[in-house]
Design a protein around this motif. Structure first.
Motif, PDB file in Angstrom:
ATOM      1  N   TYR A 207       0.822  -1.208   0.000  1.00  0.00           N
ATOM      2  CA  TYR A 207       0.000   0.000   0.000  1.00  0.00           C
ATOM      3  C   TYR A 207       0.858   1.261   0.000  1.00  0.00           C
ATOM      4  O   TYR A 207       0.570   2.236  -0.701  1.00  0.00           O
ATOM      5  CB  TYR A 207      -0.914   0.011   1.225  1.00  0.00           C
ATOM      6  N   ASP A 430      -6.191 -11.805  -2.468  1.00  0.00           N
ATOM      7  CA  ASP A 430      -5.827 -10.712  -3.372  1.00  0.00           C
ATOM      8  C   ASP A 430      -7.000  -9.748  -3.548  1.00  0.00           C
ATOM      9  O   ASP A 430      -6.806  -8.518  -3.595  1.00  0.00           O
ATOM     10  CB  ASP A 430      -5.407 -11.295  -4.724  1.00  0.00           C
ATOM     11  N   LYS A 431      -8.202 -10.278  -3.619  1.00  0.00           N
ATOM     12  CA  LYS A 431      -9.386  -9.436  -3.766  1.00  0.00           C
ATOM     13  C   LYS A 431      -9.566  -8.540  -2.551  1.00  0.00           C
ATOM     14  O   LYS A 431      -9.862  -7.340  -2.686  1.00  0.00           O
ATOM     15  CB  LYS A 431     -10.619 -10.327  -3.959  1.00  0.00           C
ATOM     16  N   LYS A 434      -6.825  -5.802  -2.598  1.00  0.00           N
ATOM     17  CA  LYS A 434      -7.065  -4.767  -3.597  1.00  0.00           C
ATOM     18  C   LYS A 434      -8.200  -3.840  -3.181  1.00  0.00           C
ATOM     19  O   LYS A 434      -8.177  -2.639  -3.456  1.00  0.00           O
ATOM     20  CB  LYS A 434      -7.350  -5.396  -4.955  1.00  0.00           C
TER      21      LYS A 434
END
Length: 451
Positions: A207, A430-431, A434
């Motif tokens: 991030y 991963d979802k 994100k």
């Protein structure tokens, strides 16, 4: 391929794949306890958002871990019937304790943790977070106790002879606190804490590199870095204590870990190298007498080498044991250097100015997993040719009726299913990453304060 080898490959594959998830659950659980504890103390919304965010990833990890762990119990019966009969009383008590006192605690409180945000008080929810974390730690305790008993049996006697022989518990607490269990439990916990801490470091470094959620990520990064630094340093002590225990209880394994062949000579400590079993030589960079010094604080202390043992009682894959062990040690030392350097930059107020360092942390999530895996490979391969050290050989422990074709077919099926589960795990995590932690802010306007 030989039935025994296929059975060993199948069990190693299923255990190694399963072991991706429990350490992450334990480590992320610790971080969640810290996040939510800080929220209760400070009432700062960002700590609640971080707890909610990492709870989603914890739940995914926990679910996959449960699904992949069940299959191993069936493998005991199908592929390792003789072993199951021999250790049934020992493993039965340990695994029953794991189910009753650990999994029950963890799964019960996990329900409150996931669904109880707006249904219970913040303190009750925090207690549930602690309950989930302790449940995951207790689960590791009983699994490691069962495995440690195979390494250093205690608190039992043997009933029957030949194929009818089996171990019975005579002293439950002697079985639990067998000579290697405490050191190994602590070391496993530390490896799990590092897996979770570096997962958090990796995500929030990502991030920061993308300049997303920077303020909230800086807080999370510093907390995870504190955990990683402390655990990396304390793991030196548990590793040293474990090595001393191996030297006393499994000297052939210790000799294999360092490629030490001479029967009664001072032992070198290799930083890296390659073992030539045929010529009984190790080529690499070493500290002369280093292993002797670590064990007895004297470079000239003789250490029992592989030639002191019968050839049929030493590991067959000495170089593999040597390499796996040294990879684990190298990663552990890398963690110490990395976290201390990052902590120094934090102290100087320059922690987030080094983009190259953040990139290292972004990819560092792989290293604890590698260290945990190769550490177990070294421990289990170093125990060979024994499945129960000094009592039951591996080539005597597998099922006599199962065929190599049956094991190969099931191994292929497991590989396909586990590959699908792993891809689903990666996709789900991963979802969540994100989407970021902003999903966990109840009021979207509050998110602006944390980006």
């Amino acid at each position: 391929m030989d039935t025994e080898i296929l059975a060993r490959i199948q069990f190693a594959f299923t255990v190694a794949f399963h072991y991706i998830y429990p350490p992450l659950s334990i480590g992320i659980g610790l971080i969640m306890v810290i996040f939510e504890g800080l929220y209760l103390k400070t009432r700062k919304k960002e700590y609640e958002i971080l707890t909610r965010f990492w709870l989603k990833i914890f739940a995914i990890t926990f679910g996959i871990g449960v699904a992949t762990g069940i299959i191993m119990e069936f493998e005991f019966g199908t592929n390792w019937a003789v072993y199951s009969k021999y250790v049934g009383d020992i493993f039965g008590s340990a695994l029953a304790a794991e189910g009753l006192f650990a999994f029950g605690l963890e799964s019960t409180f996990l329900g409150i943790l996931i669904f109880g945000w707006n249904r219970v008080s913040p303190r009750v929810h925090f207690i549930s977070t602690i309950g989930v974390f302790l449940g995951s730690m207790f689960s590791a305790v009983w699994i490691v106790v069962a495995n440690s008993w195979q390494q250093t049996p205690a608190g039992y006697h043997i009933v029957g002879e030949g194929m009818e022989a089996r171990a019975e518990v005579t002293d439950f607490w002697a079985m639990v606190f067998n000579p290697s269990s405490v050191d190994r439990i602590i070391h496993v916990w530390q490896g799990a804490f590092l897996a979770g801490a570096f997962m958090v470091l990796s995500v929030h470094a990502y991030y920061l590199l993308k300049v997303r959620y920077t303020e909230i990520s800086k807080k999370a990064f510093k907390i995870a870095l504190s955990v990683a630094t402390i655990i990396s340093l304390t793991q030196l002590a548990s590793g040293h204590s474990s090595a001393e225990g191996v030297a006393e209880n499994q000297p052939a394994k210790l000799a294999a870990l360092e490629g030490h062949f001479e029967a009664n000579e001072p032992a070198d400590m290799y930083l890296f190298g390659w073992v030539d079993k045929k010529n009984q030589e190790v080529t690499g960079v070493k500290i002369p007498g280093g292993l002797s010094f670590l064990l007895d604080y004297d470079f000239d202390t003789p250490v029992k080498g592989l030639n002191a043992f019968p050839k049929d009682e030493i590991p067959t894959q000495i170089n593999a044991v040597f390499q796996f062990y040294h990879i684990m040690v190298f990663i552990g030392m890398f963690f110490i250097g990395l976290t201390l350097y990052a902590s120094y930059l934090w102290w100087k107020g320059k922690l987030f100015e080094r983009k190259w360092l953040l990139r290292i942390f972004a990819f560092s999530v792989l290293l604890p997993q590698i260290a945990n895996q190769v550490g177990w490979f070294a421990a289990e391969m170093g125990r060979q040719p024994w499945v129960v050290y000094g009592h039951l050989r591996t080539n005597q422990a597998f099922s006599q009726e199962v065929s190599s074709n049956q094991i190969l077919f099931s191994l292929i099926l497991f590989f396909v299913v586990y590959a699908i589960l792993f891809l689903l795990f990666l996709y789900s995590v991963d979802k969540k990453i994100k989407h970021g932690p902003y999903e966990e802010a109840q009021n979207p306007d509050e998110f602006l304060k944390y980006t």
